[in-house]
Design a protein around this motif. Structure first.
Motif, PDB file in Angstrom:
ATOM      1  N   ALA A   1       0.802  -1.229   0.000  1.00 31.66           N
ATOM      2  CA  ALA A   1       0.000   0.000   0.000  1.00 31.66           C
ATOM      3  C   ALA A   1       0.832   1.274   0.000  1.00 31.66           C
ATOM      4  O   ALA A   1       0.438   2.282  -0.598  1.00 31.66           O
ATOM      5  N   THR A   2       1.984   1.271   0.661  1.00 31.92           N
ATOM      6  CA  THR A   2       2.747   2.509   0.778  1.00 31.92           C
ATOM      7  C   THR A   2       3.813   2.670  -0.291  1.00 31.92           C
ATOM      8  O   THR A   2       4.511   3.685  -0.320  1.00 31.92           O
ATOM      9  N   VAL A   3       3.978   1.689  -1.170  1.00 32.76           N
ATOM     10  CA  VAL A   3       5.020   1.742  -2.191  1.00 32.76           C
ATOM     11  C   VAL A   3       4.504   2.427  -3.448  1.00 32.76           C
ATOM     12  O   VAL A   3       3.453   2.067  -3.986  1.00 32.76           O
ATOM     13  N   THR A   4       5.247   3.417  -3.916  1.00 33.53           N
ATOM     14  CA  THR A   4       4.913   4.097  -5.166  1.00 33.53           C
ATOM     15  C   THR A   4       5.450   3.316  -6.356  1.00 33.53           C
ATOM     16  O   THR A   4       4.722   2.987  -7.285  1.00 33.53           O
ATOM     17  N   ALA A   5       6.748   3.013  -6.315  1.00 41.24           N
ATOM     18  CA  ALA A   5       7.369   2.246  -7.398  1.00 41.24           C
ATOM     19  C   ALA A   5       8.712   1.720  -6.930  1.00 41.24           C
ATOM     20  O   ALA A   5       9.542   2.502  -6.455  1.00 41.24           O
ATOM     21  N   PRO A   6       8.951   0.411  -7.055  1.00 40.32           N
ATOM     22  CA  PRO A   6      10.281  -0.110  -6.738  1.00 40.32           C
ATOM     23  C   PRO A   6      11.278   0.249  -7.824  1.00 40.32           C
ATOM     24  O   PRO A   6      10.902   0.457  -8.989  1.00 40.32           O
ATOM     25  N   LEU A   7      12.542   0.322  -7.441  1.00 37.71           N
ATOM     26  CA  LEU A   7      13.608   0.585  -8.395  1.00 37.71           C
ATOM     27  C   LEU A   7      14.351  -0.714  -8.683  1.00 37.71           C
ATOM     28  O   LEU A   7      14.639  -1.491  -7.772  1.00 37.71           O
ATOM     29  N   ALA A   8      14.647  -0.951  -9.942  1.00 35.30           N
ATOM     30  CA  ALA A   8      15.390  -2.146 -10.326  1.00 35.30           C
ATOM     31  C   ALA A   8      16.259  -1.823 -11.521  1.00 35.30           C
ATOM     32  O   ALA A   8      15.935  -0.945 -12.326  1.00 35.30           O
ATOM     33  N   SER A   9      17.380  -2.508 -11.633  1.00 37.99           N
ATOM     34  CA  SER A   9      18.309  -2.262 -12.726  1.00 37.99           C
ATOM     35  C   SER A   9      18.357  -3.456 -13.662  1.00 37.99           C
ATOM     36  O   SER A   9      18.014  -4.579 -13.289  1.00 37.99           O
ATOM     37  N   ALA A  10      18.795  -3.193 -14.887  1.00 36.20           N
ATOM     38  CA  ALA A  10      18.935  -4.232 -15.903  1.00 36.20           C
ATOM     39  C   ALA A  10      20.179  -3.936 -16.719  1.00 36.20           C
ATOM     40  O   ALA A  10      20.550  -2.779 -16.910  1.00 36.20           O
ATOM     41  N   THR A  11      20.810  -4.977 -17.210  1.00 38.01           N
ATOM     42  CA  THR A  11      22.006  -4.784 -18.033  1.00 38.01           C
ATOM     43  C   THR A  11      21.739  -5.031 -19.507  1.00 38.01           C
ATOM     44  O   THR A  11      22.593  -4.721 -20.340  1.00 38.01           O
ATOM     45  N   THR A  12      20.551  -5.559 -19.835  1.00 39.93           N
ATOM     46  CA  THR A  12      20.180  -5.785 -21.234  1.00 39.93           C
ATOM     47  C   THR A  12      18.705  -5.482 -21.410  1.00 39.93           C
ATOM     48  O   THR A  12      17.933  -5.527 -20.441  1.00 39.93           O
ATOM     49  N   PRO A  13      18.267  -5.181 -22.632  1.00 41.33           N
ATOM     50  CA  PRO A  13      16.834  -4.995 -22.875  1.00 41.33           C
ATOM     51  C   PRO A  13      16.007  -6.225 -22.513  1.00 41.33           C
ATOM     52  O   PRO A  13      14.863  -6.092 -22.071  1.00 41.33           O
ATOM     53  N   ASP A  14      16.566  -7.425 -22.671  1.00 45.04           N
ATOM     54  CA  ASP A  14      15.832  -8.633 -22.293  1.00 45.04           C
ATOM     55  C   ASP A  14      15.576  -8.676 -20.797  1.00 45.04           C
ATOM     56  O   ASP A  14      14.478  -9.034 -20.348  1.00 45.04           O
ATOM     57  N   GLN A  15      16.589  -8.312 -20.007  1.00 40.72           N
ATOM     58  CA  GLN A  15      16.379  -8.235 -18.568  1.00 40.72           C
ATOM     59  C   GLN A  15      15.354  -7.174 -18.228  1.00 40.72           C
ATOM     60  O   GLN A  15      14.517  -7.359 -17.332  1.00 40.72           O
ATOM     61  N   LEU A  16      15.412  -6.060 -18.925  1.00 38.80           N
ATOM     62  CA  LEU A  16      14.458  -4.980 -18.692  1.00 38.80           C
ATOM     63  C   LEU A  16      13.030  -5.456 -18.950  1.00 38.80           C
ATOM     64  O   LEU A  16      12.115  -5.151 -18.183  1.00 38.80           O
ATOM     65  N   ALA A  17      12.844  -6.233 -19.997  1.00 39.17           N
ATOM     66  CA  ALA A  17      11.508  -6.758 -20.324  1.00 39.17           C
ATOM     67  C   ALA A  17      10.977  -7.624 -19.183  1.00 39.17           C
ATOM     68  O   ALA A  17       9.768  -7.615 -18.905  1.00 39.17           O
TER      69      ALA A  17
END
Length: 317
Positions: free
Chosen positions: A275-291
């Motif tokens: 309920a209190t989370v707006t958006a988690p942050l996450a990193s990716a090293t490739t577009p496939d990981q980003l997907a």
């Protein structure tokens, strides 16, 4: 108590033309840019992120070349008015702490590296007990009034220090923080849930958790000591190679299999459902990981699945 300058940041707010809410409830962490991802790979990731509807790009002055890479990407893109740029001050060796001098000079250096006129959301990266909070509050407020930053955030502060910053801002008529960036995930719950969640809710603060994937552990790619060899984040997740830690990963994978989804998407979806989370942050090293990360946006976890994940991670609650 409510932050006096709180904007409707269900993403970042009215101070960016045309952006009133986050299009994608995931922020892109860029701590890998220039480190485990070269510039070409980093640009491919951020291109894929905005193409998927992402708007929040998070960096810091201590992430090596990250700010400069983001700046060069922004200069060559058409997305500046849609992208929410967040960065941080207080931990760089040249601008250490949160004194007026450090905050002011750090902001100017970040603006140069990012090649922009304003930082949309500027975080105090770490609590600075050697500088009076009143001085830090005034320094950040001056940057807002000068148009060099849009809004203020706090990261790695104690609940008491957050409350004190809000009190000083409220009583002095200064611009108040509107965001927190805490460490929070299925593998790091206790501190946020017991000390920060209620504070964020009561103060109307946006919450953008970092290490949302437990340093990559929640993706399931680390199962044994051998999996850590040669990995940039191996040392940081070694302590999670326990029956309890692997039990959390197993439950994440079970839920992921039921949805035919990546494990990383399930871990992020659990956070998005808080309920209190707006958006988690996450990193990716490739577009496939980003997907795989972006897949969390469309992943609807049932009440039973949310409960199973919460119970499995109870050791970390």
């Amino acid at each position: 108590m409510r932050a006096s300058a709180s904007a409707d940041l269900s993403g970042a707010s009215d101070y960016i033309q045309g952006v009133n809410t986050l299009t994608l409830r995931i922020g892109l962490g860029t701590n890998t840019f220039g480190r485990t991802s070269d510039e070409a790979a980093s640009r491919a990731v951020v291109d894929a992120f905005v193409d998927a509807g992402g708007t929040l790009v998070d960096t810091a002055d201590t992430y090596g070349e990250s700010e400069a890479i983001v700046g060069r990407w922004l200069a060559g893109s058409r997305w500046r008015e849609q992208v929410i740029v967040t960065t941080k001050v207080g931990n760089h060796p040249e601008y250490e702490g949160l004194s007026t001098n450090s905050v002011t000079r750090g902001a100017e250096a970040s603006l140069r590296r990012l090649d922009i006129d304003r930082i949309d959301l500027y975080y105090a990266h770490y609590q600075d007990d050697s500088t009076p909070i009143e001085e830090s509050v005034r320094a950040f407020d001056a940057l807002v009034r000068a148009g060099k930053i849009g809004r203020i955030g706090l990261s790695n502060f104690t609940p008491h220090a957050i409350a004190e910053w809000l009190r000083v801002a409220d009583e002095g008529g200064y611009t108040a923080p509107i965001a927190l960036q805490p460490h929070y995930s299925l593998l790091h719950r206790r501190a946020y849930e017991t000390e920060y969640a209620a504070l964020a809710r009561d103060a109307g603060l946006e919450v953008y958790p970092y290490r949302a994937l437990g340093g990559g552990f929640l993706t399931g790619k680390y199962r044994t000591e051998l999996d850590l060899e040669g990995r940039a984040r191996g040392a940081g997740v070694r302590g999670l190679l326990t029956p309890e830690g692997l039990g959390v990963v197993d439950m994440v994978r079970d839920v992921a299999d039921a949805h035919n989804a990546p494990a990383s998407a399930v871990a992020l979806a659990w956070l998005i459902h808080q309920a209190t989370v707006t958006a988690p942050l996450a990193s990716a090293t490739t577009p496939d990981q980003l997907a795989e990360l972006v897949a969390a946006e469309a992943l609807h976890l049932s009440t039973e699945e949310m409960a199973a994940l919460t119970v499995a991670s109870a050791t970390y609650a």
